[in-house]
Design a protein around this motif. Structure first.
Motif, PDB file in Angstrom:
ATOM      1  N   ALA A 422       0.839  -1.209   0.000  1.00  0.00           N
ATOM      2  CA  ALA A 422       0.000   0.000   0.000  1.00  0.00           C
ATOM      3  C   ALA A 422       0.869   1.253   0.000  1.00  0.00           C
ATOM      4  O   ALA A 422       0.568   2.234  -0.694  1.00  0.00           O
ATOM      5  N   GLY A 423       1.942   1.239   0.780  1.00  0.00           N
ATOM      6  CA  GLY A 423       2.850   2.388   0.817  1.00  0.00           C
ATOM      7  C   GLY A 423       3.503   2.625  -0.535  1.00  0.00           C
ATOM      8  O   GLY A 423       3.648   3.768  -0.977  1.00  0.00           O
ATOM      9  N   ALA A 424       3.908   1.536  -1.214  1.00  0.00           N
ATOM     10  CA  ALA A 424       4.520   1.663  -2.544  1.00  0.00           C
ATOM     11  C   ALA A 424       3.535   2.264  -3.541  1.00  0.00           C
ATOM     12  O   ALA A 424       3.922   3.075  -4.395  1.00  0.00           O
ATOM     13  N   ALA A 425       2.257   1.892  -3.405  1.00  0.00           N
ATOM     14  CA  ALA A 425       1.230   2.417  -4.314  1.00  0.00           C
ATOM     15  C   ALA A 425       0.990   3.913  -4.105  1.00  0.00           C
ATOM     16  O   ALA A 425       0.564   4.616  -5.030  1.00  0.00           O
ATOM     17  N   THR A 429       4.456   9.706  -0.636  1.00  0.00           N
ATOM     18  CA  THR A 429       3.774   9.891   0.659  1.00  0.00           C
ATOM     19  C   THR A 429       3.651   8.580   1.437  1.00  0.00           C
ATOM     20  O   THR A 429       3.156   8.593   2.562  1.00  0.00           O
ATOM     21  N   GLY A 430       4.082   7.478   0.844  1.00  0.00           N
ATOM     22  CA  GLY A 430       3.861   6.189   1.496  1.00  0.00           C
ATOM     23  C   GLY A 430       5.055   5.636   2.245  1.00  0.00           C
ATOM     24  O   GLY A 430       5.048   4.470   2.660  1.00  0.00           O
ATOM     25  N   ARG A 431       6.116   6.457   2.450  1.00  0.00           N
ATOM     26  CA  ARG A 431       7.344   5.930   3.061  1.00  0.00           C
ATOM     27  C   ARG A 431       7.149   5.525   4.509  1.00  0.00           C
ATOM     28  O   ARG A 431       7.702   4.518   4.957  1.00  0.00           O
ATOM     29  N   MET A 432       6.357   6.299   5.250  1.00  0.00           N
ATOM     30  CA  MET A 432       6.119   5.938   6.644  1.00  0.00           C
ATOM     31  C   MET A 432       5.358   4.623   6.735  1.00  0.00           C
ATOM     32  O   MET A 432       5.653   3.779   7.589  1.00  0.00           O
ATOM     33  N   LEU A 433       4.393   4.437   5.850  1.00  0.00           N
ATOM     34  CA  LEU A 433       3.629   3.186   5.830  1.00  0.00           C
ATOM     35  C   LEU A 433       4.543   2.011   5.494  1.00  0.00           C
ATOM     36  O   LEU A 433       4.420   0.924   6.075  1.00  0.00           O
ATOM     37  N   VAL A 436       6.581   1.136   8.637  1.00  0.00           N
ATOM     38  CA  VAL A 436       5.772   0.348   9.583  1.00  0.00           C
ATOM     39  C   VAL A 436       5.614  -1.076   9.055  1.00  0.00           C
ATOM     40  O   VAL A 436       5.760  -2.055   9.799  1.00  0.00           O
ATOM     41  N   GLY A 437       5.322  -1.186   7.761  1.00  0.00           N
ATOM     42  CA  GLY A 437       5.153  -2.509   7.158  1.00  0.00           C
ATOM     43  C   GLY A 437       6.414  -3.338   7.223  1.00  0.00           C
ATOM     44  O   GLY A 437       6.369  -4.552   7.472  1.00  0.00           O
ATOM     45  N   ALA A 438       7.571  -2.680   7.005  1.00  0.00           N
ATOM     46  CA  ALA A 438       8.848  -3.399   7.064  1.00  0.00           C
ATOM     47  C   ALA A 438       9.091  -3.959   8.459  1.00  0.00           C
ATOM     48  O   ALA A 438       9.539  -5.104   8.617  1.00  0.00           O
ATOM     49  N   PHE A 439       8.780  -3.154   9.471  1.00  0.00           N
ATOM     50  CA  PHE A 439       8.962  -3.611  10.852  1.00  0.00           C
ATOM     51  C   PHE A 439       8.060  -4.818  11.138  1.00  0.00           C
ATOM     52  O   PHE A 439       8.518  -5.836  11.684  1.00  0.00           O
ATOM     53  N   LEU A 440       6.783  -4.712  10.756  1.00  0.00           N
ATOM     54  CA  LEU A 440       5.846  -5.818  11.000  1.00  0.00           C
ATOM     55  C   LEU A 440       6.268  -7.071  10.235  1.00  0.00           C
ATOM     56  O   LEU A 440       6.199  -8.186  10.765  1.00  0.00           O
ATOM     57  N   THR A 441       6.706  -6.881   8.983  1.00  0.00           N
ATOM     58  CA  THR A 441       7.108  -8.035   8.170  1.00  0.00           C
ATOM     59  C   THR A 441       8.316  -8.734   8.766  1.00  0.00           C
ATOM     60  O   THR A 441       8.368  -9.972   8.828  1.00  0.00           O
TER      61      THR A 441
END
Length: 842
Positions: A422-425, A429-433, A436-441
């Motif tokens: 979703a952040g890549a899409a 503006t999606g770098r923070m997302l 967060v996604g990288a940490f969860l993954t």
């Protein structure tokens, strides 16, 4: 229980050594970073404060559109008459590069500075202490800082070649001085000119960029400031020296903050990786002491007491490792300071700053990480039933706990992957997302990695069996015998390689985009620019226009204009050369109109505004005391080019509104193309100017790519700490595994597996674990590299994802090498086991 914990620590010194090393490295990084940045900040702040000694008020002249307007000398005369003012000293500065005897630039380009020598009635300038000779008082004289004079081998009376933004000139060296100037401390040079010469070169005659005010004894700085402000030109800034020193100290602190944050982030990664090593160590220690802990429960120890016993062991280990790590960190901070000094990036003298915050932070982090990592093993230890004392069977995880673990891991990894996508899409503006996604993954995969061990390692198993026979088969089986342990060991490598691979993918993609952009959008053979990053002087253009062998040239000079009332960036260019040195395919119209005072507009800008060739638009020019609005005809609409602004103007239109040159670069096309002879002809035409760079397209691309590679190498170096800890984890796991499997290894030796094949079995097991971690890390890193690339592709033309196959193969090979090196000691220990003694081991 306290005595028991202490006894266990002393009894397992060798087994806990890797844990101590992991914590030591992490804490050393944290403490070294905090002490180094505190020391650096304090040294520069003290130096900054010293430069404001004996000064009451500091004044900076006005600027407009990035150009210095200056303060007339008459204003300084008025300030001199204010009550309480003792002396007013005007300053003007800019780039000045000193050539050595071979014509090469002395010092670091961006920090090579020229200033005016401003003597008082006694003939001295309080800012500089002359050790030989005196200050320049004529047009043809200069003075040099001692460090630069020593490097160039110059003495008073010598002739020195000095380059400013214009042509290189020769000066007589009138004096040599010492200074606390920060630019010199950073490895640059400082040249002093007579005031009139400096004004002519850097600003305009009779003007200063700012001045300082010294107060008479007993005079109030604030009162002088209040009286000086009304006398200044509009846009000037004035403050007390105390406020200026405080602002500069804050600026230095803020600049240190970014470096501090980056270094601490890598320290955090190292400690995060260390958690797996520590947890693995204590898990194995608990498993090996199942009977001992069960007996403690049987003789009356409660669950909390057993848990506290293990936690207390971790506390001992963490405290010892943190103390050692802090000492190593102090050495690291001192070493960094010495290294910078050795590289001519001199740091002002000052004591090593060891703050209470640095001590408490470093020790607190080290102890907290160790105790946190030992908490789960301690919790498992407390659950060991007393009946286990009757059996040698280690406590194993229940099917329910593994199921819960896998479900949690799958949910976290899935949620993280969705967030990254979703952040890549969302683009930039999606770098923070994505973060967060990288940490969860990562957390999800760390939880799932024991479950992944069997299927992934199963891919290698047939290959190992065919290539290495029994040793390979046993190695593959041993690698998945304890999936939790294998997973925890592989996680450390996976985290490090995730970050390394992600950085490599981004770096390779950006590098290819830059290569493609330069090749596709530039036609010129050579680029001329200042090594300092300052603009070129008009005289450089004049020299090139007279040079032989040039087919076409065009400068790019930055100017701010208003188009239909809105501020816009424009490039002032040579009308008959711009489309020869830049690749500017015309969509409609022709560049011929530029020579007739018309304008060219980039395609996307024209489409957005609804313009086409032949339309007229209002353009307002302002500067140099003038303001004028003209209706300019659009001569051409050209395809967007990332090396020029969306608006191209002939230089004749822009020059009258520029108070000083703003030529950022000049591209030149030569007869015969890119040859050494042509490059030498350009260098000679420019007067062999040490402050200028003449680069062909390849050198220009390499310079940009070199900056990217330098940043990547710094990142690799910092991540190396995490990878070292990961290697320690592999060694630790294998050593513990060999210890646990003494009886099994003895049996294998008894039935015919010789020492050579035992060593091979352990080495292959290490390689399998390392390649497993590397495979997971490379896959995750590539995914993250793609996602981050999607957020920056909008600002980088021709950006496309590049998966650097050669680098990825190299990472896998290095992972295998890590396995081989990590297995050396455990494999040797396993091969040297006495088979009869090992068979009797329980």
């Amino acid at each position: 229980m306290f005595r028991t914990a202490l006894r266990n620590v002393l009894a397992h010194k060798a087994r806990l050594l890797m844990t101590v090393l992991a914590v030591t490295l992490g804490v050393a990084f944290v403490s070294g970073t905090l002490v180094f940045t505190d020391t650096l900040g304090k040294a520069f702040s003290s130096q900054s404060a010293k430069s404001y000694d004996d000064i009451a008020v500091v004044v900076e002249g006005p600027e407009k559109d990035g150009q210095r307007l200056g303060i007339p000398a008459g204003t300084l005369t008025k300030v001199q008459g204010v009550d309480g003012v003792d002396e007013v000293t005007g300053r003007v500065s800019g780039f000045a590069g000193v050539a050595d005897e071979d014509g090469k630039l002395l010092g670091v380009g961006w920090s090579n500075t020229g200033r005016n020598f401003a003597p008082d009635e006694s003939g001295k300038d309080a800012a500089f202490d002359f050790v030989r000779g005196e200050g320049p008082v004529q047009d043809g004289q200069i003075a040099l800082d001692k460090a630069t004079a020593d490097k160039g081998g110059y003495a008073v009376g010598d002739t020195v070649r000095v380059a400013t933004t214009g042509t290189v000139q020769e000066y007589d060296l009138a004096g040599i001085f010492t200074t606390d100037d920060g630019q010199v401390s950073a490895g640059g040079s400082l040249v002093l000119f007579d005031t009139s010469v400096a004004q002519e070169q850097y600003l305009r005659p009779g003007h200063f960029e700012g001045f300082t005010v010294a107060a008479k004894s007993g005079a109030s700085a604030q009162q002088i400031l209040d009286e000086v402000k009304p006398l200044l030109p509009e846009g000037s800034k004035a403050k007390t020296a105390e406020k200026a020193a405080a602002d500069e100290a804050k600026m230095i602190k803020d600049s240190m903050k970014n470096m501090n944050t980056m270094l601490l982030a890598f320290a955090g990664i190292a400690l995060f990786v260390g958690i797996f090593l520590i947890a693995n160590t204590f898990t194995m220690l608990v498993a090996q002491r199942t009977r001992e802990l069960a007996l403690m429960r049987a003789v009356g120890a409660s669950r909390p007491q057993v848990k506290r016993s293990v936690i207390m062991e971790a506390l001992f280990v963490g405290t010892i490792a943190s103390l050692i790590g802090f000492g190593v960190g102090l050495g690291l901070a001192t070493g960094l300071r010495s290294t910078l000094n050795a590289l001519d990036m001199k740091i002002p003298d000052g004591p090593l700053v060891v703050s209470a915050a640095a001590v408490l932070s470093a020790l607190g982090v080290g102890i907290a990480v160790t105790v946190l990592a030992a908490w789960l093993p301690a919790r498992r230890a407390a659950k060991i039933p007393p009946v286990a004392a009757m059996s040698s069977v280690h406590a194993v995880a229940s099917g329910k706990s593994l199921l819960v673990r896998n479900v949690i891991g799958a949910v976290l990894a899935g949620a993280g992957a969705l967030a990254i996508t979703a952040g890549a899409a969302q683009g930039s503006t999606g770098r923070m997302l994505i973060a967060v996604g990288a940490f969860l993954t990562l957390i999800g995969f760390i939880i799932l990695i024991p479950q992944l061990a069997r299927p992934v390692i199963a891919v290698f198993r047939p290959l190992l069996t065919r290539a290495f026979g029994v040793s390979g088969k046993l190695a593959a089986q041993n690698a998945v015998r304890n999936p939790r342990r294998t997973g925890a060991t592989a996680s450390a490598l996976a985290i490090g390689l995730t970050l390394v691979t992600g950085l490599t993918v981004i770096g390779a993609s950006i590098g290819q985009a830059i290569d493609r952009t330069t090749t596709d959008q530039v036609r010129g053979d050579f680029r001329i620019s200042m090594s300092s990053g300052h603009p070129l002087d008009d005289s450089s253009l004049a020299l090139l226009e007279k040079a032989e062998g040039i087919e076409a040239l065009s400068p790019q000079e930055a100017i701010q204009v208003r188009v239909e009332g809105k501020e816009r960036h424009a490039s002032a260019v040579t009308a008959d050369g711009v489309d020869e040195v830049y690749h500017l395919p015309v969509v409609n119209g022709s560049f011929d109109g530029l020579g007739q005072g018309q304008i060219a507009v980039a395609e996307k800008t024209a489409e957005k505004q609804g313009w086409k060739a032949g339309d007229t638009i209002p353009v307002t020019f302002e500067g140099n005391g003038k303001k004028d609005t003209q209706r300019l005809t659009i001569a051409a609409v050209f395809e967007d080019n990332d090396f020029v602004s969306p608006y191209l103007l002939p230089r004749e239109l822009a020059t009258p509104y520029l108070t000083q040159s703003a030529i950022q670069e000049i591209w030149v096309s030569m007869q015969g193309g890119t040859t050494e002879a042509n490059e030498k002809a350009l260098v000679d035409a420019l007067g062999n100017n040490p402050g200028m760079k003449v680069q062909d397209q390849k050198e220009f691309r390499d310079e940009i790519g070199g900056m990217i590679n330098m940043m990547l190498n710094i990142m690799y170096g910092l991540l190396g700490m995490a990878l070292i800890i990961a290697v320690l984890g592999v060694i630790n796991t294998l050593a513990m595994s060999v210890f646990e499997r003494q009886q099994e290894i003895g049996m294998l030796r008894a039935i015919g597996l010789d020492r050579r094949r035992v060593k091979r079995m352990i080495r292959l097991e290490a390689i399998v674990i390392s390649l497993f971690g590397a495979t997971v890390g490379i896959a995750l890193g590539s995914f993250l590299g793609w996602a981050i690339g999607e957020t920056i592709k909008g600002s980088i033309p021709d950006y496309e994802l590049v998966l650097p196959g050669g680098r990825i193969v190299l990472f896998l090979a290095l992972a295998a090498l890590v396995g081989v090196l990590a297995a050396m000691w455990p494999a040797r220990s396993a091969a040297r086991l006495n088979m009869l003694t090992a068979i009797k081991t329980e």
